[in-house]
Design a protein around this motif. Structure first.
Motif, PDB file in Angstrom:
ATOM      1  N   PHE A   1       8.149   9.560  17.829  1.00 43.21           N
ATOM      2  CA  PHE A   1       6.786   9.954  18.200  1.00 43.21           C
ATOM      3  C   PHE A   1       6.033   8.801  18.858  1.00 43.21           C
ATOM      4  CE2 PHE A   1       2.228  10.264  17.118  1.00 43.21           C
ATOM      5  CZ  PHE A   1       1.927  11.449  17.776  1.00 43.21           C
TER       6      PHE A   1
ATOM      7  N   GLN B   1      10.868   7.470   8.742  1.00 39.64           N
ATOM      8  CA  GLN B   1      10.753   7.670  10.181  1.00 39.64           C
ATOM      9  C   GLN B   1      11.363   6.496  10.949  1.00 39.64           C
ATOM     10  OE1 GLN B   1       9.326  10.565  11.146  1.00 39.64           O
ATOM     11  NE2 GLN B   1       8.333  10.323  13.133  1.00 39.64           N
ATOM     12  N   TRP B   2      11.069   5.248  10.509  1.00 40.49           N
ATOM     13  CA  TRP B   2      11.617   4.140  11.307  1.00 40.49           C
ATOM     14  C   TRP B   2      13.096   3.932  11.022  1.00 40.49           C
ATOM     15  CZ3 TRP B   2       7.055   1.556   8.788  1.00 40.49           C
ATOM     16  CH2 TRP B   2       7.379   0.736   7.714  1.00 40.49           C
TER      17      TRP B   2
ATOM     18  N   ILE C   1       6.875  13.072   9.954  1.00 38.03           N
ATOM     19  CA  ILE C   1       5.444  12.738   9.995  1.00 38.03           C
ATOM     20  C   ILE C   1       4.627  13.703  10.854  1.00 38.03           C
ATOM     21  CG2 ILE C   1       3.810  10.970  10.812  1.00 38.03           C
ATOM     22  CD1 ILE C   1       5.486   8.902   9.467  1.00 38.03           C
ATOM     23  N   VAL C   2       5.051  13.904  12.078  1.00 32.09           N
ATOM     24  CA  VAL C   2       4.218  14.696  12.997  1.00 32.09           C
ATOM     25  C   VAL C   2       4.611  16.172  13.005  1.00 32.09           C
ATOM     26  CG1 VAL C   2       3.554  14.981  15.416  1.00 32.09           C
ATOM     27  CG2 VAL C   2       3.689  12.693  14.403  1.00 32.09           C
TER      28      VAL C   2
ATOM     29  N   LYS D   1       0.839  -1.192   0.000  1.00 38.16           N
ATOM     30  CA  LYS D   1       0.000   0.000   0.000  1.00 38.16           C
ATOM     31  C   LYS D   1       0.877   1.246   0.000  1.00 38.16           C
ATOM     32  CE  LYS D   1      -3.643  -2.486   2.345  1.00 38.16           C
ATOM     33  NZ  LYS D   1      -3.649  -3.346   3.534  1.00 38.16           N
ATOM     34  N   GLN D   2       0.389   2.299  -0.603  1.00 35.60           N
ATOM     35  CA  GLN D   2       1.164   3.546  -0.612  1.00 35.60           C
ATOM     36  C   GLN D   2       0.990   4.327   0.680  1.00 35.60           C
ATOM     37  OE1 GLN D   2       0.170   5.461  -4.477  1.00 35.60           O
ATOM     38  NE2 GLN D   2       2.340   5.084  -4.843  1.00 35.60           N
ATOM     39  N   LYS D   3      -0.129   4.053   1.351  1.00 33.98           N
ATOM     40  CA  LYS D   3      -0.349   4.708   2.636  1.00 33.98           C
ATOM     41  C   LYS D   3      -0.581   3.657   3.713  1.00 33.98           C
ATOM     42  CE  LYS D   3      -1.916   9.290   1.463  1.00 33.98           C
ATOM     43  NZ  LYS D   3      -2.859  10.360   1.843  1.00 33.98           N
ATOM     44  N   VAL D   4      -0.175   3.967   4.909  1.00 37.24           N
ATOM     45  CA  VAL D   4      -0.369   3.036   6.025  1.00 37.24           C
ATOM     46  C   VAL D   4      -1.008   3.788   7.182  1.00 37.24           C
ATOM     47  CG1 VAL D   4       1.588   1.615   5.346  1.00 37.24           C
ATOM     48  CG2 VAL D   4       1.958   3.463   6.965  1.00 37.24           C
ATOM     49  N   LEU D   5      -1.673   3.047   8.049  1.00 38.03           N
ATOM     50  CA  LEU D   5      -2.298   3.667   9.216  1.00 38.03           C
ATOM     51  C   LEU D   5      -1.221   4.229  10.147  1.00 38.03           C
ATOM     52  CD1 LEU D   5      -5.091   1.110  10.191  1.00 38.03           C
ATOM     53  CD2 LEU D   5      -5.423   3.469   9.380  1.00 38.03           C
ATOM     54  N   MET D   6      -1.460   5.420  10.642  1.00 37.83           N
ATOM     55  CA  MET D   6      -0.538   6.013  11.612  1.00 37.83           C
ATOM     56  C   MET D   6      -0.320   5.075  12.802  1.00 37.83           C
ATOM     57  SD  MET D   6       1.147   8.830  12.606  1.00 37.83           S
ATOM     58  CE  MET D   6       0.491  10.484  12.505  1.00 37.83           C
TER      59      MET D   6
ATOM     60  N   LEU E   1      -3.539  15.524  13.477  1.00 42.97           N
ATOM     61  CA  LEU E   1      -2.708  14.476  12.869  1.00 42.97           C
ATOM     62  C   LEU E   1      -3.518  13.685  11.859  1.00 42.97           C
ATOM     63  CD1 LEU E   1      -0.691  13.052  15.890  1.00 42.97           C
ATOM     64  CD2 LEU E   1      -0.004  14.762  14.203  1.00 42.97           C
ATOM     65  N   LYS E   2      -2.837  13.232  10.817  1.00 39.87           N
ATOM     66  CA  LYS E   2      -3.510  12.419   9.816  1.00 39.87           C
ATOM     67  C   LYS E   2      -3.635  10.985  10.316  1.00 39.87           C
ATOM     68  CE  LYS E   2      -1.697  15.394   6.233  1.00 39.87           C
ATOM     69  NZ  LYS E   2      -0.370  15.913   5.953  1.00 39.87           N
ATOM     70  N   GLN E   3      -4.681  10.317   9.878  1.00 36.37           N
ATOM     71  CA  GLN E   3      -4.854   8.920  10.297  1.00 36.37           C
ATOM     72  C   GLN E   3      -4.022   7.979   9.449  1.00 36.37           C
ATOM     73  OE1 GLN E   3      -9.232   8.367  10.513  1.00 36.37           O
ATOM     74  NE2 GLN E   3      -8.747   8.047  12.672  1.00 36.37           N
ATOM     75  N   LYS E   4      -3.669   8.438   8.245  1.00 37.38           N
ATOM     76  CA  LYS E   4      -2.807   7.635   7.384  1.00 37.38           C
ATOM     77  C   LYS E   4      -1.583   8.438   6.993  1.00 37.38           C
ATOM     78  CE  LYS E   4      -5.880   4.226   5.386  1.00 37.38           C
ATOM     79  NZ  LYS E   4      -6.219   3.500   4.162  1.00 37.38           N
ATOM     80  N   VAL E   5      -0.489   7.734   6.792  1.00 41.15           N
ATOM     81  CA  VAL E   5       0.750   8.402   6.393  1.00 41.15           C
ATOM     82  C   VAL E   5       1.325   7.670   5.187  1.00 41.15           C
ATOM     83  CG1 VAL E   5       1.220   9.190   8.727  1.00 41.15           C
ATOM     84  CG2 VAL E   5       2.178   7.020   7.980  1.00 41.15           C
ATOM     85  N   LEU E   6       2.138   8.378   4.428  1.00 40.13           N
ATOM     86  CA  LEU E   6       2.771   7.753   3.273  1.00 40.13           C
ATOM     87  C   LEU E   6       3.746   6.666   3.722  1.00 40.13           C
ATOM     88  CD1 LEU E   6       3.617  10.817   0.998  1.00 40.13           C
ATOM     89  CD2 LEU E   6       2.016   8.950   0.467  1.00 40.13           C
ATOM     90  N   MET E   7       3.720   5.536   3.040  1.00 33.39           N
ATOM     91  CA  MET E   7       4.676   4.461   3.332  1.00 33.39           C
ATOM     92  C   MET E   7       6.111   4.989   3.276  1.00 33.39           C
ATOM     93  SD  MET E   7       5.148   1.096   3.793  1.00 33.39           S
ATOM     94  CE  MET E   7       4.274  -0.175   2.878  1.00 33.39           C
TER      95      MET E   7
ATOM     96  N   ALA F   1       6.835   6.796   6.384  1.00 28.63           N
ATOM     97  CA  ALA F   1       6.914   5.874   7.524  1.00 28.63           C
ATOM     98  C   ALA F   1       8.269   5.165   7.541  1.00 28.63           C
ATOM     99  CB  ALA F   1       5.775   4.856   7.477  1.00 28.63           C
ATOM    100  N   ILE F   2       8.733   4.740   6.366  1.00 28.19           N
ATOM    101  CA  ILE F   2      10.034   4.064   6.282  1.00 28.19           C
ATOM    102  C   ILE F   2      11.153   5.013   6.716  1.00 28.19           C
ATOM    103  CG2 ILE F   2      11.722   3.101   4.660  1.00 28.19           C
ATOM    104  CD1 ILE F   2       9.253   2.018   3.061  1.00 28.19           C
TER     105      ILE F   2
ATOM    106  N   TRP G   1       7.609   1.506  14.236  1.00 29.85           N
ATOM    107  CA  TRP G   1       8.848   2.157  14.662  1.00 29.85           C
ATOM    108  C   TRP G   1       9.136   1.919  16.136  1.00 29.85           C
ATOM    109  CZ3 TRP G   1       6.041   6.613  12.203  1.00 29.85           C
ATOM    110  CH2 TRP G   1       5.466   7.505  13.102  1.00 29.85           C
TER     111      TRP G   1
ATOM    112  N   VAL H   1      10.995  -1.330  15.713  1.00 33.07           N
ATOM    113  CA  VAL H   1      12.345  -1.132  15.160  1.00 33.07           C
ATOM    114  C   VAL H   1      13.282  -0.597  16.244  1.00 33.07           C
ATOM    115  CG1 VAL H   1      13.735   0.162  13.509  1.00 33.07           C
ATOM    116  CG2 VAL H   1      11.549  -0.763  12.794  1.00 33.07           C
TER     117      VAL H   1
END
Lengths: 311, 311
Positions: free
Chosen positions: B21, B203-204, B230-231, A192-197, B191-197, B200-201, A204, A207
């Motif tokens: 976060f 960030q981690w 992200i935040v 998916k291009q987007k993931v749930l926060m 804050l958004k409920q979804k974030v771009l993959m 997210a990568i 993370w 990780v």
């Protein structure tokens, strides 16, 4: 010793270590590709032979050749020439860094032949060009451990920022390679291009805990953090009997694991060789009835990376 | 020494440490709340006085009271009674763990009064109930460092899994608290409920690098990884002059930083006291012309957490 001719061992690697998707990889001690490299009087690159896989000898179409080209370009010695003979022990498409091992081995081999002009970071850059040829993207998550050994972290590509993580000595890896085809491009496409926060935060947190567990040699923490809530749930369908395999391996004592790279291999980490071999037995039990050919490898984590070995 | 009456110091904390976060927090050495606790013959909890803030004395409506209730319930000594006097040195709503410090201080204080029946994890659970009262959610990212000191990681809530991370001794914190109101609920809502993959990568990768940097005491790596893609981009608008502040603090030598908790405080980490004080000067320069009241704190990271201090 003839230092104009050397043999390199380049280890298989596991990328996408569970929660560390796209950032954490590790090198295993076996299997690995081997490359004999020889300085020649003729400028340029010749790939003399490839054993064990049907891959192009043309240096422009071979990952060793491409890594070597970038090495020689940066070396800037117009009359430098090298001949390579490649022994592929890692099956292409297995998901344990076959192209990365060859790319890394070529980069490290040339560096040895030419008196170590470059550091690991630069060697990773050369090897990443091999990855670009193999997969269309210059990933570092397999070539970094293939060159540096142990656990590695790719924090960033722009600029390239790679860190060797602490690797607890008692960690062993069991890898099963089901001989089915999973194309990296397909494995990418289903993400998916987007993931749930909330999932991203979980990932993370895991990780961070995995890295802390490695440094503290806290096997319980490593085990609890080997969880991928983002990619594995999507990709697991690509691997026959994935969930059963994972559950039974953990019942047999594995700390945890997941899909190696983009599959089809599956890796499990264990504390010590005995458990790693029990995990192999369980993998056999799960896969034997499936009618899918497979190989299983049991290996400590290699802290050395690609290196010269006796001829 | 009268061990039926003790004084507790409970440090301020920074949660949401940049890329960490919701999972990574840290304790600072000052400011901190102080609580005098006394065993009483009358069963139950009495909050005798609160100095420095206008907060309810009713134990059911006060975070110290709530943490204490949960402590006593678990202690299961029906005649146990305690009286507390609270000195609030951390302004409520500042974003540096005001309610967490009080909750943590009460839990640690009662534990000392009653002969240390509980471990840190259990104390964190009691203090989390204080957080539930204060913010509606039983977060641990401030109470964990307020109890354990140093950097802490909350990997998971179900089950609760908290790790003390290695804290390099030379790390200092500079915190500016602009006296504006940022409601935690508002900061959550944007804050958004979804974030771009891809985000997210990133960030981690940063979180993994931050943890590695802490264990390796690699200040360069810590600095490069103190990035929140992200935040912070969403919440920065809540803080006056945030971007200018951050840029100038980094120019002055800060390793990096971000919004403390859900704001309005902003923290910066530095290597050593001298740079941390230069960062304070720069914060003054940026904020003095704004017409917003503010406080600045310069402090090493506290590796101790809440503890008994002399009366």
């Amino acid at each position: 010793m003839d230092t104009d001719c050397i043999k390199i061992f380049a280890p298989a690697t596991v990328a996408n270590v569970a929660c560390g998707f796209d950032v954490i990889g590790l090198a295993i001690d076996a299997p690995g590709d081997e490359i004999i490299l020889r300085k020649t009087d003729t400028p340029g690159i010749v790939i003399k032979a490839i054993h064990g896989a049907d891959l192009p000898l043309d240096p422009l179409l071979n990952v060793c050749g491409v890594a070597a080209q970038h090495f020689l370009k940066k070396l800037d010695q117009p009359d430098a020439g090298v001949e390579m003979e490649i022994f592929k022990n890692i099956a292409p498409g297995s998901g344990i860094g076959s192209s990365a091992a060859s790319s890394a081995g070529a980069a490290v081999g040339l560096n040895e032949l030419f008196g170590r002009p470059f550091d690991n970071k630069q060697l990773i850059r050369f090897a990443m060009e091999g990855e670009r040829l193999a997969s269309g993207a210059a990933h570092a998550d397999n070539v970094a451990p293939a060159i540096m050994g142990g656990f590695t972290l790719v924090r960033s590509y722009q600029p390239l920022d790679i860190t060797a993580l602490h690797t607890p000595a008692a960690l062993w890896v069991t890898v099963i390679h089901p001989q089915i085809e999973v194309k990296t491009s397909d494995a990418r496409a289903i993400l998916k291009q987007k993931v749930l926060m909330t999932d991203a935060i979980k990932q993370w947190g895991n990780v961070a805990a995995l890295v802390a567990g490695l440094y503290q040699e806290d096997y319980g923490l490593i085990s609890r953090s080997l969880e991928d809530v983002i990619v594995e749930p999507v990709r697991a369908i690509l691997i026959p009997a994935f969930h059963e395999l994972k559950i039974k391996c953990k019942e047999a004592g594995a700390l945890g694991g997941g899909i190696s790279g983009s599959g089809p291999s599956v890796f499990m980490l264990s504390r010590g060789e005995i458990i790693a071999r029990q995990v192999r037995d369980v993998m056999n039990e799960v896969y034997a009835p499936l009618g899918v050919d497979y190989n299983i490898y049991v290996s400590p984590i290699s802290t050395q990376g690609s290196r010269v070995i006796p001829m």
